[in-house]
Design a protein around this motif. Structure first.
Motif, PDB file in Angstrom:
ATOM      1  N   LEU A 178      38.961  28.852  46.607  1.00  0.00           N
ATOM      2  CA  LEU A 178      37.835  27.915  46.524  1.00  0.00           C
ATOM      3  C   LEU A 178      36.558  28.605  46.050  1.00  0.00           C
ATOM      4  N   GLN A 179      36.721  29.718  45.374  1.00  0.00           N
ATOM      5  CA  GLN A 179      35.592  30.396  44.729  1.00  0.00           C
ATOM      6  C   GLN A 179      35.815  30.329  43.226  1.00  0.00           C
ATOM      7  N   PHE A 180      34.800  29.889  42.510  1.00  0.00           N
ATOM      8  CA  PHE A 180      34.926  29.675  41.070  1.00  0.00           C
ATOM      9  C   PHE A 180      33.744  30.304  40.344  1.00  0.00           C
ATOM     10  N   GLU A 181      34.002  30.730  39.122  1.00  0.00           N
ATOM     11  CA  GLU A 181      32.923  31.086  38.204  1.00  0.00           C
ATOM     12  C   GLU A 181      33.038  30.113  37.046  1.00  0.00           C
ATOM     13  N   LEU A 182      32.060  29.228  36.927  1.00  0.00           N
ATOM     14  CA  LEU A 182      32.173  28.109  36.005  1.00  0.00           C
ATOM     15  C   LEU A 182      30.961  28.010  35.090  1.00  0.00           C
ATOM     16  N   ALA A 183      31.229  27.611  33.870  1.00  0.00           N
ATOM     17  CA  ALA A 183      30.135  27.289  32.956  1.00  0.00           C
ATOM     18  C   ALA A 183      29.877  25.788  33.090  1.00  0.00           C
ATOM     19  N   PRO A 184      28.648  25.401  33.431  1.00  0.00           N
ATOM     20  CA  PRO A 184      28.390  23.966  33.544  1.00  0.00           C
ATOM     21  C   PRO A 184      28.500  23.274  32.190  1.00  0.00           C
ATOM     22  N   ASP A 185      29.039  22.055  32.210  1.00  0.00           N
ATOM     23  CA  ASP A 185      29.089  21.220  31.009  1.00  0.00           C
ATOM     24  C   ASP A 185      27.738  20.526  30.922  1.00  0.00           C
ATOM     25  N   ALA A 186      26.960  20.922  29.940  1.00  0.00           N
ATOM     26  CA  ALA A 186      25.601  20.410  29.843  1.00  0.00           C
ATOM     27  C   ALA A 186      25.478  19.180  28.960  1.00  0.00           C
ATOM     28  N   SER A 187      26.627  18.641  28.502  1.00  0.00           N
ATOM     29  CA  SER A 187      26.534  17.413  27.725  1.00  0.00           C
ATOM     30  C   SER A 187      26.259  16.270  28.687  1.00  0.00           C
ATOM     31  N   GLY A 188      26.002  15.121  28.165  1.00  0.00           N
ATOM     32  CA  GLY A 188      25.785  13.987  29.062  1.00  0.00           C
ATOM     33  C   GLY A 188      24.349  13.874  29.509  1.00  0.00           C
ATOM     34  N   GLU A 189      24.149  13.712  30.806  1.00  0.00           N
ATOM     35  CA  GLU A 189      22.830  13.351  31.322  1.00  0.00           C
ATOM     36  C   GLU A 189      21.929  14.543  31.640  1.00  0.00           C
ATOM     37  N   LEU A 217      29.228  14.736  58.934  1.00  0.00           N
ATOM     38  CA  LEU A 217      29.410  13.410  58.364  1.00  0.00           C
ATOM     39  C   LEU A 217      28.618  13.204  57.074  1.00  0.00           C
ATOM     40  N   GLY A 218      27.403  13.735  57.018  1.00  0.00           N
ATOM     41  CA  GLY A 218      26.524  13.491  55.874  1.00  0.00           C
ATOM     42  C   GLY A 218      26.803  14.338  54.654  1.00  0.00           C
ATOM     43  N   GLY A 219      27.849  15.161  54.694  1.00  0.00           N
ATOM     44  CA  GLY A 219      28.155  16.002  53.542  1.00  0.00           C
ATOM     45  C   GLY A 219      27.686  17.426  53.744  1.00  0.00           C
ATOM     46  N   ARG A 220      27.944  18.248  52.746  1.00  0.00           N
ATOM     47  CA  ARG A 220      27.544  19.655  52.801  1.00  0.00           C
ATOM     48  C   ARG A 220      26.881  20.047  51.492  1.00  0.00           C
ATOM     49  N   TYR A 221      26.264  21.223  51.504  1.00  0.00           N
ATOM     50  CA  TYR A 221      25.513  21.704  50.345  1.00  0.00           C
ATOM     51  C   TYR A 221      26.055  23.045  49.875  1.00  0.00           C
ATOM     52  N   LEU A 222      25.876  23.274  48.585  1.00  0.00           N
ATOM     53  CA  LEU A 222      26.091  24.591  47.986  1.00  0.00           C
ATOM     54  C   LEU A 222      24.862  24.927  47.158  1.00  0.00           C
ATOM     55  N   ASP A 223      24.530  26.208  47.106  1.00  0.00           N
ATOM     56  CA  ASP A 223      23.439  26.698  46.257  1.00  0.00           C
ATOM     57  C   ASP A 223      24.052  27.626  45.208  1.00  0.00           C
ATOM     58  N   PRO A 224      24.536  27.057  44.099  1.00  0.00           N
ATOM     59  CA  PRO A 224      25.192  27.896  43.087  1.00  0.00           C
ATOM     60  C   PRO A 224      24.227  28.943  42.524  1.00  0.00           C
ATOM     61  N   GLN A 225      24.759  30.129  42.304  1.00  0.00           N
ATOM     62  CA  GLN A 225      23.964  31.228  41.744  1.00  0.00           C
ATOM     63  C   GLN A 225      24.382  31.448  40.294  1.00  0.00           C
ATOM     64  N   GLN A 226      23.369  31.560  39.418  1.00  0.00           N
ATOM     65  CA  GLN A 226      23.677  31.778  38.003  1.00  0.00           C
ATOM     66  C   GLN A 226      23.813  33.264  37.723  1.00  0.00           C
ATOM     67  N   LYS A 227      24.863  33.606  37.007  1.00  0.00           N
ATOM     68  CA  LYS A 227      25.123  34.996  36.639  1.00  0.00           C
ATOM     69  C   LYS A 227      24.458  35.278  35.296  1.00  0.00           C
ATOM     70  N   PRO A 228      24.306  36.567  34.948  1.00  0.00           N
ATOM     71  CA  PRO A 228      23.680  36.916  33.662  1.00  0.00           C
ATOM     72  C   PRO A 228      24.395  36.297  32.455  1.00  0.00           C
ATOM     73  N   ASN A 229      25.714  36.039  32.573  1.00  0.00           N
ATOM     74  CA  ASN A 229      26.455  35.452  31.448  1.00  0.00           C
ATOM     75  C   ASN A 229      26.271  33.935  31.347  1.00  0.00           C
ATOM     76  N   GLY A 230      25.430  33.370  32.236  1.00  0.00           N
ATOM     77  CA  GLY A 230      25.159  31.936  32.176  1.00  0.00           C
ATOM     78  C   GLY A 230      26.076  31.103  33.048  1.00  0.00           C
ATOM     79  N   LYS A 231      27.191  31.691  33.491  1.00  0.00           N
ATOM     80  CA  LYS A 231      28.098  30.946  34.355  1.00  0.00           C
ATOM     81  C   LYS A 231      27.538  30.895  35.772  1.00  0.00           C
ATOM     82  N   LEU A 232      28.063  29.956  36.538  1.00  0.00           N
ATOM     83  CA  LEU A 232      27.614  29.796  37.916  1.00  0.00           C
ATOM     84  C   LEU A 232      28.711  30.215  38.874  1.00  0.00           C
TER      85      LEU A 232
END
Length: 143
Positions: free
Chosen positions: A12-23, A83-98
């Protein structure tokens, strides 16, 4: 071992590039736990695999400080987690991925007491699966 957290799950740990298309750059207004509203910027979407499914979450950005914010609901909410959900604070890496690590998912302040105003995850960030990672529901210590 702290029983208020799930066991660490490396899947459940990921390094992901956000898809910036859309909104991206649009404002999203979230309801809060105390009936207020708060605005965030949409920073894109992220896609990831859990179990046998691929899921998508909308990544938000704090309009003041520019920090990434990922509020989410999953199928453990109200059972094993807040009940109300949980939060994450994604950290951006130097390569732009989170770095998106659900092992660091935490409950908002509202889980611990009254008087806080906590943003509620938007409808599109409600996952139909259980995320067994991060902080469990707060259990006040009995006297």
């Amino acid at each position: 071992r702290d029983s208020s957290y799930f066991s660490y799950n490396p899947a459940l740990q990921f390094e992901l590039a956000p898809d910036a298309s859309g909104e991206q750059g649009a404002t999203i207004t979230l309801d809060t736990s105390d009936g207020q509203v708060v605005d965030f910027l949409i920073a894109g979407t992220i896609r990831f695999l859990v179990g046998n499914g691929e899921y998508e979450l909308t990544l938000l950005k704090d309009s003041d400080r520019g920090r990434f914010f990922l509020p989410f609901h999953d199928a453990t909410n109200g059972l094993e987690t807040y009940l109300g959900g949980r939060y994450l604070d994604p950290q951006q890496k130097p390569n732009g991925k989170l770095t998106i690590d659900f092992n660091y998912a935490y409950s908002p302040y509202c889980a611990y007491g009254e008087g806080w105003s906590c943003p509620l995850p938007p409808e599109q960030n409600k996952l139909p699966v259980e995320i067994h990672a991060g902080e469990k529901a707060f259990q006040p210590k009995s006297q």
